[in-house]
Scaffold this active site. Structure first.
Site, PDB file in Angstrom:
ATOM      1  N   HIS A   1       2.005 -18.249 -40.877  1.00 29.98           N
ATOM      2  CA  HIS A   1       3.129 -17.899 -39.980  1.00 29.98           C
ATOM      3  C   HIS A   1       2.811 -16.691 -39.099  1.00 29.98           C
ATOM      4  CE1 HIS A   1       5.590 -20.808 -41.944  1.00 29.98           C
ATOM      5  NE2 HIS A   1       5.662 -20.156 -43.090  1.00 29.98           N
TER       6      HIS A   1
ATOM      7  N   ASP B   1       0.793 -27.136 -45.641  1.00 28.73           N
ATOM      8  CA  ASP B   1       1.895 -26.345 -46.206  1.00 28.73           C
ATOM      9  C   ASP B   1       3.202 -26.963 -45.691  1.00 28.73           C
ATOM     10  OD1 ASP B   1       2.454 -23.214 -47.277  1.00 28.73           O
ATOM     11  OD2 ASP B   1       3.978 -24.039 -45.922  1.00 28.73           O
TER      12      ASP B   1
ATOM     13  N   HIS C   1       5.797 -25.732 -44.649  1.00 31.31           N
ATOM     14  CA  HIS C   1       6.388 -25.024 -43.511  1.00 31.31           C
ATOM     15  C   HIS C   1       5.496 -25.175 -42.284  1.00 31.31           C
ATOM     16  CE1 HIS C   1       7.867 -22.990 -47.224  1.00 31.31           C
ATOM     17  NE2 HIS C   1       9.013 -23.220 -46.600  1.00 31.31           N
TER      18      HIS C   1
ATOM     19  N   ASP D   1       3.780 -26.123 -51.401  1.00 27.39           N
ATOM     20  CA  ASP D   1       5.239 -26.074 -51.371  1.00 27.39           C
ATOM     21  C   ASP D   1       5.873 -27.367 -50.857  1.00 27.39           C
ATOM     22  OD1 ASP D   1       4.180 -25.384 -48.913  1.00 27.39           O
ATOM     23  OD2 ASP D   1       5.094 -23.390 -48.843  1.00 27.39           O
TER      24      ASP D   1
END
Ligand code: 9RB
Ligand code: ZN
Length: 373
Positions: free
Chosen positions: A143, A180, A182, A268
């Site tokens: 991120h 991931d 996200h 995740d």
């Protein structure tokens, strides 16, 4: 086949502080929570399972070293790196930028080590010292954009490693696959205008960050069609993820023909994760690994470097990680010792129509991915 593995004890010492995403306010009934979502125990347990299972003994240990400031500056602005260095000297540490990405005193040292760990793993793969490898680093990185960190990420470890491959090791074409759960917004943004880096992110639609990761984000001027987002609806399990591998990710990799594939590997998207709503099983991650290995075999002599991102299930991250690394090393499945989880059949759902539609929409982007000149 030689597979590298990297972990450093300091990655288990990342000090996220307590709650933070769930701040306390004791006079208004909000009780403090001592564990931050991104506490280091999940990754430490993964490392311990890798070692205790005997898997670690069969891997080539790659040593982490801190990335230098100069190496970090290839992906980050000077102001940002200097701010982290400064806050890292303060008694209570600092925060990368969003108020939930805190680090303790000395945190810069660990964050530089995470970026340097990714860099060393990529370098070992590029040089052919190992065929592929897994860098179990902490904190995560995907991120973080060039001028600020967010979402538990301080430095963009994968970006620092890819920049090193380009600028020091002479690698021209790089593909980054981010599984991931996200959106890999930081990596997307750092390579937005670089036509030599194909960034692909498969993630839960509008989980985090909530306002990016759409099909329509396809790369900047001069680098059009070198970014692919595959936003999937909540509830997608192994079948959906593997369909996306087969219909989008692998074909895009084959068109782009990178010299190395780097995987931003979070766990995740697992069926037990508290921060997302996907249903991938540990065996699903192992199978995705095998498909990327096959793609790497076809385009770049098997060169595949995986770098740890998120993963928040204390019960399952270690198992997902061990099975992934086991697959990467080409060993027989490890399921016997861990069968209490597999027996549940979690994650093995068939693909649903709305999931297939989201994948089909992403698949339409593949034919525009540029092939080598
Ligand atoms: C909320 C905020 C987050 C931040 C990070 C993650 C996961 C990161 C990861 C999830 C939710 C902020 C809910 C800021 O694992 N990446 O791979 N939420 N962040 N403000 N608020 C209200
Ligand atoms: Zn994540």
């Amino acid at each position: 086949m030689t597979t590298g593995y990297l972990w450093h004890e300091l990655f288990g010492w990342v000090d996220t502080g307590g709650g933070s995403m769930t701040p306390s306010d004791v006079l208004n009934g909000l009780q403090p929570i001592s564990h931050h979502f991104a506490h280091a125990d999940n990754k430490r347990r993964m490392h311990e399972l890798v070692m205790v299972s005997g898997l670690g003994d069969k891997l080539i240990r790659i040593k982490a070293r801190p990335a230098t400031k100069e190496e970090l500056l290839r992906a980050h602005t000077r102001d940002y790196v200097e701010r982290i260095i400064h806050e890292s000297t303060l008694p209570k540490g600092g925060d990368a930028g969003d108020g939930i990405t805190s680090f303790g005193k000395g945190g810069y040292g660990i964050c530089a080590l995470a970026a340097g760990g990714a860099l060393e793993m990529v370098e070992a793969v590029v040089k052919g010292n190992i065929r592929n490898g897994y860098a179990l680093v902490n904190p995560c990185g995907h991120h973080a954009v060039s001028e600020v960190g967010m979402g538990f990420c301080v430095f963009n470890n994968v970006a620092v490693a890819a920049k090193h491959a380009q600028q020091v090791l002479g690698v021209k074409r790089i593909a980054i696959v981010d599984w991931d759960v996200h959106h890999g917004n930081g990596t997307q943004s750092i390579f937005w205008s670089d036509p030599n880096v194909l960034t692909i992110s498969i993630h839960q639609d509008r989980n985090y960050p909530p306002n990016s990761g759409f099909h329509s984000e396809r790369g900047g001027q001069g680098a059009l069609n070198t970014n692919i987002n595959i936003p999937l609806p909540p509830g997608t399990g192994d079948a959906g993820y593997l369909e996306a591998m087969d219909k989008v990710i692998v074909p895009a990799l084959e068109r782009f023909a990178p010299e190395i594939i780097i995987v931003a590997s979070g766990f995740d998207a697992s069926v037990f994760d508290p921060l997302a709503r996907q249903m991938v099983s540990a065996e699903g991650f192992a199978e995705m690994t095998k498909r990327l290995m096959a793609a790497a075999e076809r385009c770049c002599g098997g060169k595949l470097a995986m770098v740890q991102e998120g993963g928040y299930s204390i019960h399952y991250v270690a198992i997902c990680g061990a099975l992934t690394i086991n697959a990467l090393a080409g060993f027989e499945p490890m399921r016997d010792a861990l069968s209490f989880v597999f027996d549940q059949q979690y994650g093995r759902l068939k693909i649903e129509t709305h999931q297939a539609e989201a994948i089909e929409k992403a698949a339409q982007l593949v034919s525009d991915v540029p092939t080598p000149a």
